[in-house]
Motif scaffolding. Structure first.
Motif, PDB file in Angstrom:
ATOM      1  N   THR A 143       0.828  -1.206   0.000  1.00 52.78           N
ATOM      2  CA  THR A 143       0.000   0.000   0.000  1.00 52.78           C
ATOM      3  C   THR A 143       0.861   1.253   0.000  1.00 52.78           C
ATOM      4  O   THR A 143       0.629   2.186  -0.790  1.00 52.78           O
ATOM      5  CB  THR A 143      -0.939   0.007   1.219  1.00 52.78           C
ATOM      6  N   LEU A 144       1.875   1.285   0.872  1.00 53.70           N
ATOM      7  CA  LEU A 144       2.726   2.475   0.948  1.00 53.70           C
ATOM      8  C   LEU A 144       3.544   2.660  -0.327  1.00 53.70           C
ATOM      9  O   LEU A 144       3.762   3.797  -0.775  1.00 53.70           O
ATOM     10  CB  LEU A 144       3.634   2.399   2.171  1.00 53.70           C
ATOM     11  N   LEU A 145       4.001   1.569  -0.929  1.00 53.37           N
ATOM     12  CA  LEU A 145       4.732   1.687  -2.191  1.00 53.37           C
ATOM     13  C   LEU A 145       3.834   2.255  -3.287  1.00 53.37           C
ATOM     14  O   LEU A 145       4.263   3.087  -4.096  1.00 53.37           O
ATOM     15  CB  LEU A 145       5.282   0.326  -2.611  1.00 53.37           C
ATOM     16  N   THR A 146       2.568   1.807  -3.326  1.00 53.21           N
ATOM     17  CA  THR A 146       1.631   2.318  -4.325  1.00 53.21           C
ATOM     18  C   THR A 146       1.397   3.806  -4.127  1.00 53.21           C
ATOM     19  O   THR A 146       1.450   4.593  -5.087  1.00 53.21           O
ATOM     20  CB  THR A 146       0.299   1.553  -4.230  1.00 53.21           C
ATOM     21  N   LEU A 147       1.131   4.207  -2.883  1.00 51.76           N
ATOM     22  CA  LEU A 147       0.872   5.618  -2.603  1.00 51.76           C
ATOM     23  C   LEU A 147       2.103   6.475  -2.879  1.00 51.76           C
ATOM     24  O   LEU A 147       2.002   7.570  -3.443  1.00 51.76           O
ATOM     25  CB  LEU A 147       0.418   5.784  -1.157  1.00 51.76           C
ATOM     26  N   GLU A 148       3.290   5.972  -2.509  1.00 49.42           N
ATOM     27  CA  GLU A 148       4.511   6.742  -2.745  1.00 49.42           C
ATOM     28  C   GLU A 148       4.784   6.893  -4.240  1.00 49.42           C
ATOM     29  O   GLU A 148       5.237   7.951  -4.693  1.00 49.42           O
ATOM     30  CB  GLU A 148       5.700   6.080  -2.064  1.00 49.42           C
ATOM     31  N   ALA A 149       4.508   5.850  -5.018  1.00 53.08           N
ATOM     32  CA  ALA A 149       4.714   5.947  -6.466  1.00 53.08           C
ATOM     33  C   ALA A 149       3.849   7.044  -7.066  1.00 53.08           C
ATOM     34  O   ALA A 149       4.294   7.785  -7.955  1.00 53.08           O
ATOM     35  CB  ALA A 149       4.400   4.601  -7.121  1.00 53.08           C
ATOM     36  N   LEU A 150       2.622   7.152  -6.605  1.00 57.65           N
ATOM     37  CA  LEU A 150       1.741   8.212  -7.094  1.00 57.65           C
ATOM     38  C   LEU A 150       2.232   9.585  -6.638  1.00 57.65           C
ATOM     39  O   LEU A 150       2.269  10.542  -7.428  1.00 57.65           O
ATOM     40  CB  LEU A 150       0.313   7.970  -6.584  1.00 57.65           C
ATOM     41  N   GLN A 151       2.598   9.687  -5.372  1.00 58.92           N
ATOM     42  CA  GLN A 151       3.024  10.966  -4.835  1.00 58.92           C
ATOM     43  C   GLN A 151       4.319  11.451  -5.484  1.00 58.92           C
ATOM     44  O   GLN A 151       4.463  12.642  -5.790  1.00 58.92           O
ATOM     45  CB  GLN A 151       3.185  10.857  -3.312  1.00 58.92           C
ATOM     46  N   ARG A 152       5.262  10.543  -5.739  1.00 55.70           N
ATOM     47  CA  ARG A 152       6.526  10.932  -6.360  1.00 55.70           C
ATOM     48  C   ARG A 152       6.320  11.461  -7.778  1.00 55.70           C
ATOM     49  O   ARG A 152       7.088  12.294  -8.259  1.00 55.70           O
ATOM     50  CB  ARG A 152       7.493   9.745  -6.399  1.00 55.70           C
ATOM     51  N   ARG A 153       5.295  10.975  -8.442  1.00 48.81           N
ATOM     52  CA  ARG A 153       5.007  11.423  -9.807  1.00 48.81           C
ATOM     53  C   ARG A 153       4.069  12.632  -9.844  1.00 48.81           C
ATOM     54  O   ARG A 153       3.692  13.095 -10.909  1.00 48.81           O
ATOM     55  CB  ARG A 153       4.400  10.264 -10.615  1.00 48.81           C
ATOM     56  N   GLY A 154       3.678  13.107  -8.669  1.00 51.69           N
ATOM     57  CA  GLY A 154       2.787  14.252  -8.604  1.00 51.69           C
ATOM     58  C   GLY A 154       1.378  13.953  -9.075  1.00 51.69           C
ATOM     59  O   GLY A 154       0.662  14.853  -9.521  1.00 51.69           O
ATOM     60  N   LEU A 155       0.961  12.678  -8.963  1.00 53.59           N
ATOM     61  CA  LEU A 155      -0.372  12.274  -9.406  1.00 53.59           C
ATOM     62  C   LEU A 155      -1.339  12.364  -8.220  1.00 53.59           C
ATOM     63  O   LEU A 155      -1.068  11.796  -7.162  1.00 53.59           O
ATOM     64  CB  LEU A 155      -0.339  10.852  -9.967  1.00 53.59           C
ATOM     65  N   PRO A 156      -2.447  13.051  -8.370  1.00 55.19           N
ATOM     66  CA  PRO A 156      -3.350  13.275  -7.232  1.00 55.19           C
ATOM     67  C   PRO A 156      -4.021  11.998  -6.763  1.00 55.19           C
ATOM     68  O   PRO A 156      -4.387  11.133  -7.562  1.00 55.19           O
ATOM     69  CB  PRO A 156      -4.375  14.268  -7.779  1.00 55.19           C
ATOM     70  N   ILE A 157      -4.179  11.881  -5.461  1.00 59.65           N
ATOM     71  CA  ILE A 157      -4.848  10.740  -4.846  1.00 59.65           C
ATOM     72  C   ILE A 157      -6.168  11.226  -4.261  1.00 59.65           C
ATOM     73  O   ILE A 157      -6.182  12.059  -3.351  1.00 59.65           O
ATOM     74  CB  ILE A 157      -3.974  10.105  -3.749  1.00 59.65           C
ATOM     75  N   ARG A 158      -7.267  10.721  -4.775  1.00 58.06           N
ATOM     76  CA  ARG A 158      -8.591  11.124  -4.282  1.00 58.06           C
ATOM     77  C   ARG A 158      -8.872  10.484  -2.940  1.00 58.06           C
ATOM     78  O   ARG A 158      -9.522  11.084  -2.077  1.00 58.06           O
ATOM     79  CB  ARG A 158      -9.664  10.707  -5.295  1.00 58.06           C
ATOM     80  N   GLY A 159      -8.401   9.254  -2.749  1.00 56.09           N
ATOM     81  CA  GLY A 159      -8.629   8.608  -1.470  1.00 56.09           C
ATOM     82  C   GLY A 159      -8.195   7.157  -1.486  1.00 56.09           C
ATOM     83  O   GLY A 159      -7.877   6.580  -2.533  1.00 56.09           O
ATOM     84  N   LEU A 160      -8.173   6.568  -0.294  1.00 56.69           N
ATOM     85  CA  LEU A 160      -7.780   5.176  -0.088  1.00 56.69           C
ATOM     86  C   LEU A 160      -8.981   4.414   0.460  1.00 56.69           C
ATOM     87  O   LEU A 160      -9.650   4.879   1.389  1.00 56.69           O
ATOM     88  CB  LEU A 160      -6.616   5.108   0.905  1.00 56.69           C
TER      89      LEU A 160
END
Length: 222
Positions: A143-160
């Motif tokens: 889960t943390l790897l998935t979220l970090e991959a999105l955050q590092r690319r500047g891709l917005p996360i609507r929610g988990l």
């Protein structure tokens, strides 16, 4: 008055975590259109057919996949089995004036074509992401790897979305470490049907995800 659309990409921390079910619930909650860019595996059914069977509102439309592949495997392998090479330029969002739910395949680093991963498709489409997590040994890491991959690319996360039995120690650590918004959870259910999806859709609307709502990453309808 500006009208805003919710256009969300549903991904998971791996396979079989409940991605298609969450996509159906979001489609029902938003009365959104649904699109699966790549379907790998056509039997016993497709994800589009599953979501269609679970959604009861009269507004949603179900757009055809860019690729329908027979083999239930990684898309790049399923395409190779049919002598097909997936072309990234074929992935164009369906033309719609409605909210839209897009469902990925597997996790973010699933290969679609040489040098082109699912996360590259997400960056190409520029949609906010809903991440689905299910508790199992190793799920904190995934889960943390998935979220970090999105955050590092500047891709917005609507929610988990957490799917399954409540596991406070796991969930609290993930939320504290990542800082992402948590959406309503899915609980173990004896039956998966349209009535269940409708019930969860009401929870997501109460959370703030409604056909007329403006999320943190709205897209203006021009």
């Amino acid at each position: 008055m500006t009208t805003f659309l919710e256009q969300l990409f549903v991904t998971g921390i791996g396979t079989d975590v409940g991605k298609t079910l969450v996509a159906a619930i979001l489609t029902e909650a938003l009365q959104a259109d649904y699109w699966k860019p790549v379907q790998a595996g056509l039997t016993p059914t497709t994800d589009t057919a599953t979501v269609r069977s679970l959604v009861t509102n009269p507004v949603s439309r179900f757009h055809p996949e860019a690729y329908r592949l027979v083999l239930p495997a990684s898309p790049h392998a399923a395409a190779a089995a049919e002598n097909i090479r997936i072309q990234p330029e074929r992935f164009v969002l369906p033309r719609t004036t409605n909210n839209l739910i897009v469902e990925g395949a597997g996790g973010l680093f699933v290969p679609l074509a040489p040098g082109f991963l699912l996360v590259d498709l997400l960056a190409q489409l520029q949609l906010a992401t809903v991440v689905v997590s299910r508790n199992y040994l190793g799920s904190i890491n995934h889960t943390l790897l998935t979220l970090e991959a999105l955050q590092r690319r500047g891709l917005p996360i609507r929610g988990l979305v957490f799917n399954g039995e409540v596991t406070p120690a796991t969930e609290e650590f993930i939320l504290e470490h990542s800082g992402v918004p948590v959406m309503p959870r899915l609980r173990p259910e004896a039956v998966t049907d349209a009535a269940m999806v409708s019930r969860y859709a009401a929870e997501f609307r109460a959370w703030g995800l409604t056909p007329g709502s403006v999320g943190p990453h709205p897209r203006p309808l021009s």
